[in-house]
Scaffold this active site. Sequence first.
Site, PDB file in Angstrom:
ATOM      1  N   PHE A   1      39.886  27.945  39.792  1.00  0.00           N
ATOM      2  CA  PHE A   1      41.026  28.823  40.022  1.00  0.00           C
ATOM      3  C   PHE A   1      42.023  28.016  40.860  1.00  0.00           C
ATOM      4  CE2 PHE A   1      43.391  32.189  42.142  1.00  0.00           C
ATOM      5  CZ  PHE A   1      43.534  33.143  41.143  1.00  0.00           C
TER       6      PHE A   1
ATOM      7  N   ASP B   1      32.519  29.618  45.272  1.00  0.00           N
ATOM      8  CA  ASP B   1      33.489  30.696  45.169  1.00  0.00           C
ATOM      9  C   ASP B   1      32.910  31.749  44.216  1.00  0.00           C
ATOM     10  OD1 ASP B   1      35.568  32.403  44.360  1.00  0.00           O
ATOM     11  OD2 ASP B   1      37.083  30.894  44.865  1.00  0.00           O
TER      12      ASP B   1
ATOM     13  N   TYR C   1      38.368  42.580  45.605  1.00  0.00           N
ATOM     14  CA  TYR C   1      39.184  43.516  44.826  1.00  0.00           C
ATOM     15  C   TYR C   1      38.909  43.422  43.336  1.00  0.00           C
ATOM     16  CZ  TYR C   1      42.032  39.241  44.857  1.00  0.00           C
ATOM     17  OH  TYR C   1      42.456  37.935  44.783  1.00  0.00           O
ATOM     18  N   LYS C   2      37.963  42.543  42.940  1.00  0.00           N
ATOM     19  CA  LYS C   2      37.613  42.461  41.519  1.00  0.00           C
ATOM     20  C   LYS C   2      36.406  43.368  41.270  1.00  0.00           C
ATOM     21  CE  LYS C   2      39.896  38.025  41.255  1.00  0.00           C
ATOM     22  NZ  LYS C   2      39.758  36.560  41.459  1.00  0.00           N
TER      23      LYS C   2
ATOM     24  N   ARG D   1      41.883  38.056  28.023  1.00  0.00           N
ATOM     25  CA  ARG D   1      40.692  38.230  28.871  1.00  0.00           C
ATOM     26  C   ARG D   1      40.281  39.693  28.899  1.00  0.00           C
ATOM     27  NH1 ARG D   1      40.423  36.182  34.903  1.00  0.00           N
ATOM     28  NH2 ARG D   1      41.710  38.041  35.068  1.00  0.00           N
TER      29      ARG D   1
HETATM   30  C1  LIG Z   1      40.759  35.880  42.262  1.00  0.00           C
HETATM   31  C2  LIG Z   1      40.391  34.530  42.769  1.00  0.00           C
HETATM   32  C3  LIG Z   1      40.938  34.019  43.942  1.00  0.00           C
HETATM   33  C4  LIG Z   1      41.996  34.815  44.663  1.00  0.00           C
HETATM   34  O1  LIG Z   1      42.345  34.297  45.882  1.00  0.00           O
HETATM   35  P1  LIG Z   1      43.246  35.190  46.852  1.00  0.00           P
HETATM   36  O2  LIG Z   1      43.398  34.387  48.056  1.00  0.00           O
HETATM   37  O3  LIG Z   1      42.482  36.475  47.051  1.00  0.00           O
HETATM   38  O4  LIG Z   1      44.516  35.485  46.157  1.00  0.00           O
HETATM   39  C5  LIG Z   1      40.482  32.806  44.400  1.00  0.00           C
HETATM   40  N1  LIG Z   1      39.544  32.107  43.721  1.00  0.00           N
HETATM   41  C6  LIG Z   1      39.018  32.555  42.574  1.00  0.00           C
HETATM   42  C7  LIG Z   1      37.976  31.778  41.864  1.00  0.00           C
HETATM   43  C8  LIG Z   1      39.429  33.779  42.051  1.00  0.00           C
HETATM   44  O5  LIG Z   1      38.931  34.223  40.914  1.00  0.00           O
END
Ligand SMILES: *Cc1c(COP(=O)(O)O)cnc(C)c1O
Length: 437
Positions: free
Chosen positions: A161, A230, A255-256, A404
Amino acid sequence: MSEQLEKRAAGAGRPASGTAGAEQLRKDALALDAEDALASARELFTLDEGVYLDGNSLGALPRQVPLRMADVIGREWGELRIRSWDESGWWTAPERIGDRIAPLVGAAPGQIVVGDSTSVNVFKALVGAVRLADAGQGPGGAPGAGDGSVRDEIVVDVSTFPTDGYIAQSAARLTGRRLVPVEPGDVPAAVGPRTAAVLVNHVDFRTGRLHDLPGITAAVRAAGAISVWDLCHSAGALPVGLDAHGVDLAVGCTYKYLNGGPGAPAYLYVAARHQAGFDSPLPGWNSHADPFGMTPGYAPADGAARGRVGTPDILSMLALESALDVWDGVSIDAVRAKSLALTDFFLECVRAYVPEGLVTSLTPEEHGQRGSQVALRCADAPAVMKELIARGVVGDLRRPDVLRFGFTPLYVGFADAERAARVLAEVLADVPAAPTR
Ligand SMILES: *Cc1c(COP(=O)(O)O)cnc(C)c1O
């Protein structure tokens, strides 16, 4: 395993396509929903008549959260005001809520603290990992494993990400390390006496591929380096086993699949064996051993609180705490079993309904390599997703050409999966095909 799932696993035959096939799939969906032990959890959420397949981006609202928030705002803030830091347990919320998340990711209590965004926690964890390696806290012993070399590399998941990648670049600059981007599967071959820390996404946000956390963690440990995982796309969707697999540090968002609400605070896991040596690059007053001593010198708190920074975002944090109630009595193994059955069934319906060649699945067929989403490559994906949403099937788009679909077992059922595939086929028939790249 349920009777229906057993039958399906055994490959019970059915017509692959056509009206008879569609009828059979619809019947199968109803039968699967009827015997789904998690089906009743859907009532815990505020949803509508549509099919919501974007819980891997923003989880749905658990019904009790607005009531709890009315109390938090009206009484705890409105009436108790400053007293709530003690009397309403605000001050200890980050560790308390960390302990609610812990069983979902296979962690014993006292190792997770909630607060800040995932991005900020990636920074804390990755710089903290390099400092642990420098201090010789890697399982392999001293920096360079005693052979005179220096641990001057940070290995990062090349498909990560983006935010993790950006922060890894900055962490590498700040700590004077070289960044080594590799495919997660190549991490075991890439780590060695020069590796300080390794940052990997458990599930690829684009393709839904699940990476081998036990194997990669073991390889990182054997190299004497520190692992940082992560968990954004795995926590709440599948068993993680942080303690069992000897993970060093981990971060994730809430939040997911954890349904904590937009911008809900993330979390940081520091394995108990590393807590005393964890040297946060963001040592705020909230992680001080005596925060109200207000002393000029910094002395870190013991335990998970060492991962805190400043004043926690109490409103979001307490919304998350309330949202976590939906997990009471839910087994993450049952969630995983349903998630795999759902994604299998969705893929089966897509194969039955969508003419060959119009979409290509990027999501691994093999269960051991699959997270809880299906990613389909498709021509004219933006127009297709727009039309899907207009017809009540909400997924999302990863540009340029990936559709997705996230499957959240607590509130998505088999009839939803069947309907999503059917509507996708209708949309693909209606949206004029753009020339393929
Ligand atoms: C959703 C997601 C993030 C989001 O990071 P934020 O700091 O909450 O915006 C980070 N890493 C991964 C792998 C994600 O899927």
